[in-house]
Design an enzyme around this catalytic site. Structure first.
Site, short mmCIF file in Angstrom:
data_model
loop_
_atom_site.label_atom_id
_atom_site.label_comp_id
_atom_site.label_asym_id
_atom_site.label_seq_id
_atom_site.Cartn_x
_atom_site.Cartn_y
_atom_site.Cartn_z
N GLU A 21 0.74 -1.23 0.18
CA GLU A 21 0.16 0.39 0.23
C GLU A 21 0.93 1.39 -0.01
OE1 GLU A 21 0.18 -2.59 2.35
OE2 GLU A 21 -0.78 -1.85 4.16
N CYS A 66 16.26 -6.37 -0.04
CA CYS A 66 16.49 -7.19 1.08
C CYS A 66 18.01 -8.30 1.35
CB CYS A 66 15.44 -8.77 0.41
SG CYS A 66 15.59 -9.05 -0.71
#
Ligand code: NAD
Length: 503
Positions: A184, A289
Site C-alpha cells: 500500500e 533484502c
C-alpha cells in the site's frame, strides 16, 4: 480514512476484469512522495466485497486461459516484454515518485523483472512432461504439468515492479490467473503493469490488482478459490502468511527479511571491498533484502577498510531520486525514524558512529524522508542494531580474528538470505560456499541475486516454504504434475487380475 491527509487526492483503484475498479470500501491510505514528504495520492483498501469481486473475476477467467494454446499464451508474453522494454522509463518514474529510489535504480529493478518475463517467454520448454514407454507390458507412463488456478501474490514496498515480476510472468505463462496485492506504500506500479498486460492482449481477469492492507491479505489467504500464495515481506508477516495460508490448504512460498553479511578476509582487494560495501550497503538507501548490512572484517584489515569506506561515503550525494543523486529518501517518515533509531541503539550499546547520516544536507526538499549513509564500527553482536533487520542506509562493521569466527557469526544469525565473501583465495571461497548456512552466496560479488534461470530465495527465517522464486522452482510452484498410466488394448489383453499392479 486512516490519517488526516487531504481527502481530495486521487485514489489508486483496483484492477478487476481488465479495467480500473474504483474503491467502494470507503477505506483508503495515503501514498507519499518520499522526496517531498507529502501525500500525493491515496490508495484503495479493499473490503470483503472487493476481495470477493477480484477473486471471482480471476476464477472466471481461469478455464479459458488454461485452455488457450501455449503458443498463443507465449505470444502475449512476448508482446508484454516488448511493451515493457519500450516504456520502462514511465514505470521507473512512477516507482521513484512513490518509493524514492533514484531513477537509474528503478530502471535496474525493472530490468531484473524483465529477465523473468523473458524466462517465461520460453516456458513451453519447462512445461514439458516425461514419457516412459513399456513400463509394464503394453503400458506407458507419462507426466504433464498443469496450472493451479487462481494464485495470489503479496508484495513488499521495496521492489514494487521486480518482486511481483519474480512470480506473475511464470504463473501466467503456465496458465494460472493472478491476483496481485501490492504494498500500500507504492501501489501505482502494479496498476501500470496491469494496463500494459491489457495492451499486450492478456484476456480480462487473468491479471488482477487488489489494493489493500491486512484485510486483503487475509482475504487471499483464506479464500477457497485461491490455490497458492507467493509472499515477500518482513519475517513476522511471512511466517504469519505461511502458517495461515497452509492452514487453509494452500501452497505457500513466503520470503522474509534478511541481515546480510560480507566476510572480508585479510588477502582481499580492499578497494574492491570498499566499493562493493558502498554499493551493496547504500544502494536504494539500504532498502533491499539483498543489501549488505554487516561487514565482517577479519583482522588486521578493519582500520584500513573503514578508512576506504569512509572516503567513498564522503563522495555520496543524497537527494531527490529524479535528480542526479546516488541515494534517495527512505520510503516513509515512520520507516526513516525507525532506521535512525538503530543508530542511537548501537551507540548506547557501545558501537562507534564513524559516519552519522542523521541531519545530512540533501539535494531536495527539506521535508523529504531523509537519512544519510551511516557507518558503525565495533557493533556488539548482542545489540539490536546487529541482531535485527534495519532495512536502511546503516552499515555495521564487526571485527573478528579468523575466518572461522566470521563464519560462526554468520551461521549464528536468524536469517539466511544472502552473504558474500571477499578474498583472493579460491580454497577459502570454496570452503565458505560449502559451510555457510545461507541461500544465496556471492564470491567477490556483493549482491548475489541469481539470474532468472536460477531460483531466488534464502534459508532459515528468510524463507518459509519449500520452493524459491523463479527459475525451475518457480515453474514447479505454479504447476501441478499429473502422472498418466496408459494402455491401448491389443490382442494380448490379459484378462481379470485383482493383484496390485506390478511389472
Ligand atoms: P511488510 O511485511 O510490512 O509488507 C509486505 C506485505 O505484507 C505488504 O503487501 C503489506 O501490505 C502486507 N502486510 C503488512 N502487514 C501485514 C499484516 N499485519 N498482515 C497481513 N499482511 C500484512 O514488508 P515491507 O516493509 O513492505 O517490505 C520490506 C521487508 O520485505 C523487509 O523485511 C525485506 O527484507 C523484505 N523483503 C524480502 C525479500 C526476499 O526476497 N526475502 C525481498 C524484498 C523484501
Amino acid at each position: 480514512m486512516t490519517t488526516d491527509t487531504p481527502t481530495d487526492l486521487p485514489v489508486v483503484p483496483h484492477w478487476i476484469d481488465g479495467a480500473e475498479s474504483p474503491s467502494t470500501s470507503g477505506r483508503t491510505a495515503p501514498v507519499f512522495d518520499p522526496a517531498i514528504g507529502v501525500a500525493t495520492k491515496r490508495v484503495a483498501l479493499a473490503d470483503q466485497a472487493e476481495i470477493e469481486k477480484a477473486i471471482a473475476s480471476a476464477n472466471a477467467a481461469f478455464p479459458a486461459w488454461r485452455d488457450m494454446s501455449l503458443a498463443k499464451r507465449q505470444n502475449i508474453l512476448f508482446a508484454f516484454r516488448e511493451l515493457l522494454n519500450e516504456r520502462k522509463g514511465e514505470l521507473a518514474e512512477i516507482i521513484t515518485s512513490e518509493h524514492g529510489k533514484v531513477v537509474s535504480d528503478a530502471l535496474g529493478e525493472i530490468a531484473r523483472g524483465q529477465e523473468v518475463v523473458e524466462f517465461a517467454t520460453g516456458l513451453a520448454h519447462h512445461l514439458k512432461g516425461e514419457y516412459s514407454e513399456q513400463v509394464s507390458t503394453g503400458i506407458d507412463v507419462y507426466s504433464t504439468k498443469q496450472p493451479l488456478g487462481v494464485v495470489g501474490i503479496i508484495s513488499p514496498f521495496n521492489f514494487p515492479a521486480m518482486v511481483p515480476a519474480w512470480f506473475f510472468p511464470i504463473a501466467i505463462a503456465a496458465g494460472n490467473t493472478v491476483v496481485l496485492k501490492p504494498s500500500e506504500k507504492d501501489p501505482s506500479a502494479a496498476i501500470w503493469m496491469a494496463k500494459l498486460w491489457k495492451e499486450a492482449g492478456l484476456p480480462d481477469g487473468v491479471f488482477t490488482v487488489l489494493n489493500g492492507d491486512k484485510e486483503a491479505v487475509d482475504g487471499l489467504l483464506t479464500h477457497p478459490d485461491v490455490r497458492a500464495i507467493s509472499f515477500v515481506g518482513s519475517t513476522p508477516i511471512a511466517k504469519y502468511v505461511y502458517e495461515t495460508g497452509t492452514a487453509h490448504g494452500k501452497r505457500v512460498q513466503a520470503l522474509g527479511g534478511a541481515k546480510n553479511h560480507m566476510l572480508v578476509l585479510p588477502d582481499a582487494d580492499l578497494d574492491l571491498v570498499a566499493d562493493s560495501a558502498i554499493n551493496a550497503g547504500f544502494g536504494s538507501a539500504g532498502e533491499r533484502c539483498m543489501a549488505i548490512s554487516v561487514v565482517v572484517a577479519v583482522e588486521p584489515v578493519a582500520d584500513d577498510l573503514i578508512a576506504k569506506i569512509g572516503e567513498r561515503m564522503a563522495t555520496l550525494t543524497v537527494g531527490d531520486g529524479r535528480r542526479s543523486c546516488d541515494m534517495g529518501p527512505l520510503v516513509t517518515e515512520v520507516h526513516r525514524d525507525k532506521v535512525a533509531s538503530y543508530i542511537g541503539i548501537a551507540e548506547e550499546d557501545g558501537a562507534t558512529v564513524v559516519v552519522d547520516g542523521r541531519g545530512i544536507e540533501v539535494d531536495g526538499d527539506p521535508n523529504g524522508f531523509w537519512l544519510g549513509p551511516t557507518l558503525l564500527d565495533n557493533v556488539p553482536t548482542t545489540s539490536r542494531a546487529y541482531t535485527e533487520e534495519i532495512f536502511g542506509p546503516v552499515l555495521s562493521v564487526v571485527r573478528v580474528q579468523s575466518y572461522e569466527e566470521g563464519v560462526a557469526l554468520i551461521n549464528g544469525g536468524a536469517f539466511g538470505n544472502g552473504t558474500a565473501i571477499f578474498t583472493n583465495d579460491g580454497g577459502a571461497a570454496r570452503r565458505f560456499q560449502n559451510e555457510v548456512q545461507v541461500g544465496m552466496i556471492g564470491i567477490n560479488v556483493p549482491i548475489p541475486v541469481p539470474v532468472a534461470t536460477f531460483s531466488f530465495g534464502g534459508w532459515k527465517d528468510s524463507l518459509f516454504g519449500d520452493t524459491k522464486a523463479h527459475g525451475a522452482e518457480g515453474v514447479k510452484f505454479f504447476t501441478q504434475q499429473k502422472a498418466i498410466t496408459s494402455r491401448w488394448l491389443d490382442p494380448s489383453h490379459g484378462g481379470i487380475n485383482l493383484g496390485f499392479p506390478q511389472n
